[in-house]
Design an enzyme around this catalytic site. Structure first.
Site, mmCIF file in Angstrom:
data_model
loop_
_atom_site.group_PDB
_atom_site.id
_atom_site.type_symbol
_atom_site.label_atom_id
_atom_site.label_comp_id
_atom_site.label_asym_id
_atom_site.label_seq_id
_atom_site.Cartn_x
_atom_site.Cartn_y
_atom_site.Cartn_z
ATOM 1 N N ASP A 36 0.824 -1.218 0.000
ATOM 2 C CA ASP A 36 0.000 0.000 0.000
ATOM 3 C C ASP A 36 0.855 1.264 0.000
ATOM 4 O O ASP A 36 0.396 2.340 0.371
ATOM 5 C CB ASP A 36 -0.969 0.005 1.194
ATOM 6 N N HIS A 241 21.882 3.480 -19.962
ATOM 7 C CA HIS A 241 20.934 3.862 -18.908
ATOM 8 C C HIS A 241 21.203 3.060 -17.630
ATOM 9 O O HIS A 241 20.285 2.526 -17.008
ATOM 10 C CB HIS A 241 19.493 3.692 -19.387
ATOM 11 N N ASP A 258 25.267 11.017 -15.180
ATOM 12 C CA ASP A 258 24.184 11.608 -15.974
ATOM 13 C C ASP A 258 23.035 11.833 -15.006
ATOM 14 O O ASP A 258 22.380 10.873 -14.579
ATOM 15 C CB ASP A 258 23.796 10.645 -17.105
ATOM 16 N N ASP A 270 19.237 18.006 -17.454
ATOM 17 C CA ASP A 270 19.725 16.701 -17.935
ATOM 18 C C ASP A 270 21.179 16.905 -18.353
ATOM 19 O O ASP A 270 21.443 17.392 -19.450
ATOM 20 C CB ASP A 270 18.845 16.235 -19.103
ATOM 21 N N HIS A 349 23.823 6.218 -30.047
ATOM 22 C CA HIS A 349 22.585 6.963 -29.774
ATOM 23 C C HIS A 349 22.590 8.300 -30.512
ATOM 24 O O HIS A 349 23.580 8.670 -31.146
ATOM 25 C CB HIS A 349 22.365 7.137 -28.268
ATOM 26 N N HIS A 353 17.966 15.651 -27.554
ATOM 27 C CA HIS A 353 16.504 15.585 -27.545
ATOM 28 C C HIS A 353 15.958 16.893 -26.978
ATOM 29 O O HIS A 353 16.677 17.614 -26.274
ATOM 30 C CB HIS A 353 16.039 14.389 -26.709
ATOM 31 N N HIS A 360 12.780 13.754 -21.914
ATOM 32 C CA HIS A 360 12.740 13.593 -23.376
ATOM 33 C C HIS A 360 11.447 14.275 -23.786
ATOM 34 O O HIS A 360 10.386 13.651 -23.841
ATOM 35 C CB HIS A 360 12.752 12.116 -23.768
ATOM 36 N N GLU A 383 24.545 15.827 -26.522
ATOM 37 C CA GLU A 383 25.145 14.805 -25.678
ATOM 38 C C GLU A 383 25.847 13.677 -26.445
ATOM 39 O O GLU A 383 25.464 12.507 -26.347
ATOM 40 C CB GLU A 383 24.092 14.205 -24.752
ATOM 41 N N TYR A 387 31.632 4.928 -26.468
ATOM 42 C CA TYR A 387 31.514 3.824 -25.504
ATOM 43 C C TYR A 387 32.243 2.620 -26.087
ATOM 44 O O TYR A 387 31.797 2.055 -27.095
ATOM 45 C CB TYR A 387 30.040 3.480 -25.277
ATOM 46 N N ARG A 411 30.519 10.382 -22.011
ATOM 47 C CA ARG A 411 29.472 11.220 -22.609
ATOM 48 C C ARG A 411 29.562 12.586 -21.954
ATOM 49 O O ARG A 411 29.879 12.679 -20.761
ATOM 50 C CB ARG A 411 28.090 10.597 -22.382
ATOM 51 N N GLU A 413 27.127 16.048 -21.748
ATOM 52 C CA GLU A 413 25.775 16.488 -22.102
ATOM 53 C C GLU A 413 25.456 17.840 -21.476
ATOM 54 O O GLU A 413 25.611 18.022 -20.268
ATOM 55 C CB GLU A 413 24.753 15.454 -21.593
HETATM 56 N N1 GLY Z 1 19.312 11.089 -19.111
HETATM 57 C C1 GLY Z 1 18.776 10.555 -20.287
HETATM 58 C C2 GLY Z 1 19.330 11.219 -21.462
HETATM 59 O O1 GLY Z 1 20.390 11.779 -21.390
HETATM 60 O O2 GLY Z 1 18.719 11.295 -22.484
HETATM 61 MN MN MN Z 2 19.643 13.588 -22.392
HETATM 62 MN MN MN Z 3 21.194 12.613 -19.647
#
Ligand code: GLY
Ligand code: MN
Ligand code: MN
Length: 439
Positions: A36, A241, A258, A270, A349, A353, A360, A383, A387, A411, A413
């Site tokens: 609950d 992720h 991240d 982000d 990737h 975004h 996103h 970003e 890798y 990465r 970003e």
């Molecule tokens: N944190 C998810 C992305 O960078 O898109």
């Molecule tokens: Mn991002």
């Molecule tokens: Mn990110």
């Protein structure tokens, strides 16, 4: 604009976009964590954008076909002392009118019996199928009953449409009030990244760095993490992720963080930074970092009105692939490697975004074949990364990868606002130059 005018202005624009269609926009519901216990409440972004009302189970109707004074209707949970003692304050029906400026408000239990009357005379129904399991059966039942009436000559809605076409183009371009909220989110997030880097030492657990970040979000007045914070040491950085955040941070390895903060108004940061845990890059880590940073800076320069997300991505890919050729990690001509996608075992990737109430964020990237051109007020992430994972096979004809490069994941970003002039990097308080990453 103040808070009230902001929401009022959005509703006016949305009503205009709707033409003669009626929209049903439900709030989010509480989600069970276990037994609950529930997860902290997170409002639905579309509902929030139009109402600023932060309670579960409410429903908003937008009815451009109705007379003045009946165009914006809220169904809300009723005030109830016993429930409020357990779960907290509710605004109730009168509060929805007095504080959230609904033309009319009802208890949410009245929704099934009131809906038909309000949809009558609208040309279409705007409602997102598949996302609101409690509300959807009532919408479909009411629509079906209205369709029955159409055979008797009544004017009833004949189509059901998703709200994205009407609403998400409004959400894509941020107004000055939203830009300030996004600036706040990026600032809190950048400060937290700085704290996290300064706190990192070999021998710590990834989770301890997550704690530093998330404490900093809250200390600065943020609501909390915008998404599951990623603190990925060593080879974990090659999991895009990664959220387990439970490994030991080792000297001579990198950590990729991240993480972003969500503000009280649900606007998100982000940001990704990657740096050496022990304070000094190895020569291979340094070489890859330089390539990713060059790609990121070059891509950010493309965040200008008239450019588009595809051009930004391609710019990043060009610099990444050039750098990887120079390092002997890719082989062939720049153009053919890009054309054949022969870099994708190292960069798999997209470069960014839209960013807003959703991390996103909503909004199209293309209209048919044409990419959507950037306009002032749009906010996006940039970003790129590299890798060098052992999990992905090297494509035939490409150089095999020496052990010394293996498991490096980097990465970088940032959150960038499109302005009439220079790109405005909202997250610039989080440092990223090569020297600043060392100590
Ligand atoms: N944190 C998810 C992305 O960078 O898109
Ligand atoms: Mn991002
Ligand atoms: Mn990110």
């Amino acid at each position: 604009m103040n808070n009230y005018q902001t929401y009022q202005h959005r509703r006016e624009r949305f009503l205009k976009e709707l033409g003669s269609s009626a929209a049903i926009i439900p709030a989010a519901e509480l989600v069970t964590h276990h037994a609950d216990c529930e997860y902290p409440f997170r409002q639905d972004s579309d509902f929030w954008y139009l109402t600023g009302f932060d309670e579960p189970e409410a429903i908003a109707l937008f009815l451009p076909h109705r007379p003045e004074g009946e165009k914006y209707i809220l169904f809300v949970l009723q005030k109830d002392t016993a429930t409020e003692i357990w779960s907290g304050f509710r605004w109730g029906v009168q509060g929805a009118i007095d504080h959230f400026h609904a033309d009319i408000a009802y208890p949410v239990c009245d929704f099934p019996k009131k809906l038909g009357e309000y949809l009558h005379g609208a040309e279409n129904i705007v409602f997102r199928i598949g996302k609101h399991p409690k509300v959807e059966p009532f919408v479909l039942k009411t629509w079906s009953e209205l369709l029955e009436r159409s055979s008797r000559g009544d004017f009833v809605p004949l189509a059901l449409t998703a709200p994205s076409a009407f609403l998400h183009k409004l959400r894509l371009k941020k107004d000055s009030w939203e830009i300030e909220r996004l600036r706040e989110a990026a600032l809190i997030s950048s400060n937290a990244h700085e704290k996290a880097r300064h706190s990192t030492l070999p021998g710590m657990n990834e989770r301890q760095i997550q704690a530093v970040l998330e404490k900093s979000f809250l200390d600065q007045g943020g609501r909390g993490p915008a998404y599951g914070s990623i603190v990925a040491g060593g080879k974990n950085a090659c999991i895009l992720h990664y959220t387990a955040n439970n490994a030991l941070l080792k000297d001579r390895e990198l950590v990729l963080i991240d993480a972003g903060c969500s503000t009280n108004d649900y606007y998100n940061g982000d940001i990704t930074r990657t740096f050496p845990i022990g304070g000094k890059f190895t020569s291979e880590q340094r070489a890859i970092y330089e390539v990713v940073l060059a790609a990121q800076n070059a891509a950010i320069e493309y965040v200008l009105p008239g450019k588009n997300a595809e051009e930004i991505h391609l710019q990043a890919v060009r610099i990444l692939v050039e750098g990887l050729i120079d390092l002997g990690l890719l082989k062939g001509s720049l153009d053919s490697l890009i054309e054949q996608g022969l870099y994708r075992h190292l960069y798999m990737h997209r470069t960014g975004h839209w960013l807003g109430l959703d991390v996103h964020d909503v909004g199209a990237y293309r209209l048919g074949e044409s990419p959507i051109p950037l306009e002032q007020g749009m906010v996006l992430t940039v970003e790129p990364g590299i890798y060098i994972s052992d999990l992905i096979p090297v494509p035939e004809g490409q150089p095999s990868i020496h052990e010394r490069w293996k498991n490096i994941g980097i990465r970088i970003e940032d959150d960038v606002l499109v302005t009439a002039a220079e790109p405005d990097v909202l997250s610039s308080n989080a440092l990223k130059s090569l020297d600043e990453m060392e100590r």
